[in-house]
Design a protein around this motif. Sequence first.
Motif, short mmCIF file in Angstrom:
data_model
loop_
_atom_site.label_atom_id
_atom_site.label_comp_id
_atom_site.label_asym_id
_atom_site.label_seq_id
_atom_site.Cartn_x
_atom_site.Cartn_y
_atom_site.Cartn_z
N UNK B 25 1.08 -1.17 -0.22
CA UNK B 25 0.04 0.08 0.01
C UNK B 25 0.82 1.27 0.00
N UNK B 26 2.28 1.24 1.28
CA UNK B 26 2.90 2.52 1.06
C UNK B 26 3.32 3.00 -1.15
N UNK B 27 3.66 1.49 -1.45
CA UNK B 27 4.51 2.19 -3.58
C UNK B 27 2.84 2.41 -3.59
N UNK B 28 2.15 1.43 -3.41
CA UNK B 28 0.77 2.87 -4.18
C UNK B 28 0.62 3.69 -4.36
N UNK B 29 0.50 3.96 -2.90
CA UNK B 29 0.18 5.15 -2.93
C UNK B 29 0.94 6.24 -3.29
N UNK B 30 2.26 5.85 -2.90
CA UNK B 30 2.96 7.17 -3.31
C UNK B 30 2.45 7.26 -4.94
N UNK B 31 2.90 6.41 -5.56
CA UNK B 31 2.41 6.82 -7.16
C UNK B 31 1.41 7.62 -7.21
N UNK B 32 0.43 7.49 -6.82
CA UNK B 32 -0.67 8.12 -5.99
C UNK B 32 -0.75 9.59 -6.11
N UNK B 33 0.57 10.18 -4.77
CA UNK B 33 0.50 11.10 -4.25
C UNK B 33 1.25 11.84 -5.81
N UNK B 34 1.84 11.07 -5.99
CA UNK B 34 2.34 11.53 -6.50
C UNK B 34 2.52 12.40 -8.59
N UNK B 35 1.11 11.73 -8.65
CA UNK B 35 -0.09 12.06 -9.88
C UNK B 35 -0.55 13.00 -9.17
N UNK B 36 -1.48 13.22 -8.11
CA UNK B 36 -2.36 14.32 -7.20
C UNK B 36 -1.38 15.70 -7.35
N UNK B 37 -1.97 16.51 -7.46
CA UNK B 37 -1.90 17.81 -6.66
C UNK B 37 -1.41 17.78 -5.00
N UNK B 38 -0.50 18.75 -4.91
CA UNK B 38 0.39 18.61 -3.78
C UNK B 38 -1.42 18.56 -2.20
N UNK B 45 -9.12 3.71 2.46
CA UNK B 45 -10.10 2.68 1.70
C UNK B 45 -9.61 3.07 0.33
N UNK B 46 -9.26 3.76 -0.65
CA UNK B 46 -9.19 4.30 -2.28
C UNK B 46 -8.15 3.95 -1.85
N UNK B 47 -7.05 4.14 -1.40
CA UNK B 47 -5.50 3.32 -1.24
C UNK B 47 -6.23 1.97 -1.82
N UNK B 48 -6.53 1.37 -1.13
CA UNK B 48 -6.62 -0.26 -0.88
C UNK B 48 -7.75 -0.80 -1.88
N UNK B 49 -8.36 0.37 -2.49
CA UNK B 49 -8.83 -0.13 -3.81
C UNK B 49 -8.21 0.05 -4.89
N UNK B 50 -7.29 1.09 -5.24
CA UNK B 50 -6.50 0.83 -6.27
C UNK B 50 -5.91 -0.58 -5.96
N UNK B 51 -5.02 -0.99 -4.90
CA UNK B 51 -4.09 -2.60 -4.36
C UNK B 51 -5.38 -3.69 -4.83
N UNK B 52 -6.42 -3.79 -5.12
CA UNK B 52 -6.90 -4.29 -5.57
C UNK B 52 -6.85 -4.53 -7.43
N UNK B 53 -7.72 -3.03 -8.02
CA UNK B 53 -7.28 -3.08 -8.53
C UNK B 53 -6.27 -3.20 -9.70
N UNK B 54 -5.04 -3.17 -9.25
CA UNK B 54 -3.77 -3.19 -9.97
C UNK B 54 -3.29 -4.60 -9.91
N UNK B 55 -3.98 -6.02 -8.66
CA UNK B 55 -3.40 -6.45 -8.79
C UNK B 55 -4.45 -7.03 -9.86
N UNK B 56 -5.86 -7.11 -9.96
CA UNK B 56 -6.44 -7.47 -11.15
C UNK B 56 -6.27 -7.00 -12.70
N UNK B 57 -5.80 -6.22 -12.35
CA UNK B 57 -4.43 -5.61 -13.68
C UNK B 57 -3.66 -6.34 -13.95
#
Lengths: 120, 139
Positions: B25-38, B45-57
């Motif tokens: 989740x830390x890695x996923x969160x970091x990638x998300x953070x980098x693309x968003x405004x400061x 929950x959104x990070x966890x959802x992203x984790x699931x989506x990435x694995x499914x991908x």
Amino acid sequence: MRQAGVYSGILSGGGISGRTGPHLLPLARIKKIMKKSSVDVKMISGEAPLVFSKACELFIEELTKRSWNMTIQGKRRTLHKEDVASALATTDVFDFLINLVYPNASDHPNLNEEYTEKKQ
Amino acid sequence: MDDSTNRLTTGDDEIANQQERLLPIANVGRIMKQILPQNAKISKEAKETMQECASEFISFVTGEASDKCKKERRKTVNGDDVCWAMGTLGFDDYAPPLKRYLDRYRELEDDRLSNPQRNEEEGQPSSSAAELSSIPKPF
């Protein structure tokens, strides 16, 4: 003691700089996920998890950006699960993920209408 | 109904297994953070959802790549198979930068194999690392 190997040696620049190198995702974990995807997956080349590490980065970035658009539309500054679900519903290429987030579309607070429209 | 209550009642083994099929989740969160405004915030929950989506991908694309290998009677899923599968499944935008990334990696591999002594030193930043990360994104 970390040893310079195929991945840490080249692609993360070795040593401490490994953390800030181009690899944002752990290759061993990616490989595990690949193996679990199907019984047909027998052997995986060294490059395949590497390609995925980049691909997942692109995927997460795209989905995050689209989710954030939903957040902005809702006049909020915190990205929520519902925003991700909305982004999935509005992007064709992410159709394979819709059931993952809300197995029953009717659970999604704002999605119900859109989902039934799409089905038609 | 809430998934988190299931997590509280499962044993340690099951939790570990569940984590194994997700990216950290830390890695996923970091990638998300980098693309968003400061000033953007991301719910857990959104990070966890992203984790699931990435694995499914990963599973989704791997399944397609593996089918191809099976049809062609090859045992090993390689980088080209993964790139091909992504193109087939509609991730056309990803295919070109990935192909470049893969080609660059192969080039570096060849270099590394012909200059083994360079890579024994820890902490030496490799210019190739910078080159790999400078590949432009499709959007």
